[in-house]
Scaffold this motif. Structure first.
Motif, PDB file in Angstrom:
ATOM      1  N   GLU A  85      -1.053  -7.926 -15.489  1.00 56.70           N
ATOM      2  CA  GLU A  85      -2.263  -7.236 -15.048  1.00 56.70           C
ATOM      3  C   GLU A  85      -2.875  -6.385 -16.154  1.00 56.70           C
ATOM      4  N   PRO A  90      -6.110  -7.246 -12.265  1.00 56.44           N
ATOM      5  CA  PRO A  90      -5.329  -7.383 -11.030  1.00 56.44           C
ATOM      6  C   PRO A  90      -5.141  -8.846 -10.616  1.00 56.44           C
ATOM      7  N   SER A 135      -2.714  -5.953  -5.169  1.00 60.57           N
ATOM      8  CA  SER A 135      -4.058  -6.010  -5.738  1.00 60.57           C
ATOM      9  C   SER A 135      -4.981  -6.878  -4.892  1.00 60.57           C
TER      10      SER A 135
END
Length: 256
Positions: A85, A90, A135
């Protein structure tokens, strides 16, 4: 044609729309260093996604970010996702593909062999789905794809542990669909049959001939055919497909 109209590009794996995410989406593929996993990585890269490939050795196909990760270790899973990430943003697409086999007849199967396969194939997928969903929930968009197997529903002698691990992924995907599906997140299982890989290349000719006879398509599948199915399920166009088991097995399982 108006310059505002979506543009489509076709590859040998799929057709995708250029408007599917600005610069593609952030994807993680576990076990992406070889075989079916490497083909999945290649397919997602062709779609323009930013792909991180998790494997124990950290090696990855060209174009992907290789990250060392043992999915049986929750701390390693968390650290690998953090690294992915930081590089790609994300996580929006997860393909939980890592898997092992420890085949033997049930009377010979040890507790350790059973536990290892379940810990990798099932619990490893759970760890990754749990971490990736953070996320996805915040972004209200996500694609979770588990690599199952035809033997998960069809069964196979000598594979009690493997079959159990792959069958359980169906329950995981369907429970996730009911739990987080309203947040724009899908969860599906792709169930390959007998696929041409380095492992099947070493099989005796009579064994392969037996597979051909059992498979209605009369041949083994190609890794790119599994990858194309995964790539579709990761796309915008698959947003209304969730909790499904998609066989890529030449008709062997007949949807069992």
């Amino acid at each position: 044609m108006s310059s505002d109209a979506p543009r489509h590009r076709c590859t040998r794996l799929s057709c995708v729309t250029d408007t599917e995410g600005v610069g593609g989406r952030s994807a993680v593929v576990t076990g992406g260093n070889k075989g079916i996993g490497a083909a999945i990585v290649a397919a997602l890269l062709e779609q323009g996604h930013r792909v991180a490939s998790f494997s124990r050795g950290g090696d990855a196909p060209e174009g992907a970010l290789g990250i060392a990760c043992d999915v049986t270790d929750a701390a390693q899973v968390d650290a690998a996702f953090k690294q992915a990430e930081e590089a790609h943003g994300p996580t929006e697409i997860l393909v939980a593909n890592s898997g092992v086999t420890k085949d033997t007849l049930v009377l010979r199967m040890s507790e350790a062999d059973f536990d290892l396969v379940l810990d990798t194939n099932l619990k490893g997928a759970f760890r990754c789905a749990k971490r990736a969903s953070r996320s996805m929930l915040r972004r209200r968009w996500g694609r979770i794809i588990f690599t199952g197997s035809v033997v998960g529903l069809y069964g196979s002698p000598g594979q009690v542990n493997y079959s159990a691990s792959k069958a359980a992924l169906v329950g995981v995907a369907r429970s996730l669909t009911r739990e987080i599906g309203a947040r724009g997140i899908t969860a599906n299982v792709v169930a390959p049959g007998f696929i041409e890989t380095d492992m099947t290349a070493t099989l005796a000719e009579d064994v392969v001939a037996g597979y051909h006879a059992a498979i209605p398509a009369g041949r083994l599948g190609a890794t790119r055919e599994v990858a194309a199915t995964v790539a579709f399920l990761a796309s915008e166009g698959a947003g209304y497909i969730s909790g499904a088991v998609i066989p890529v097995d030449g008709g062997l399982g007949m949807g069992h």
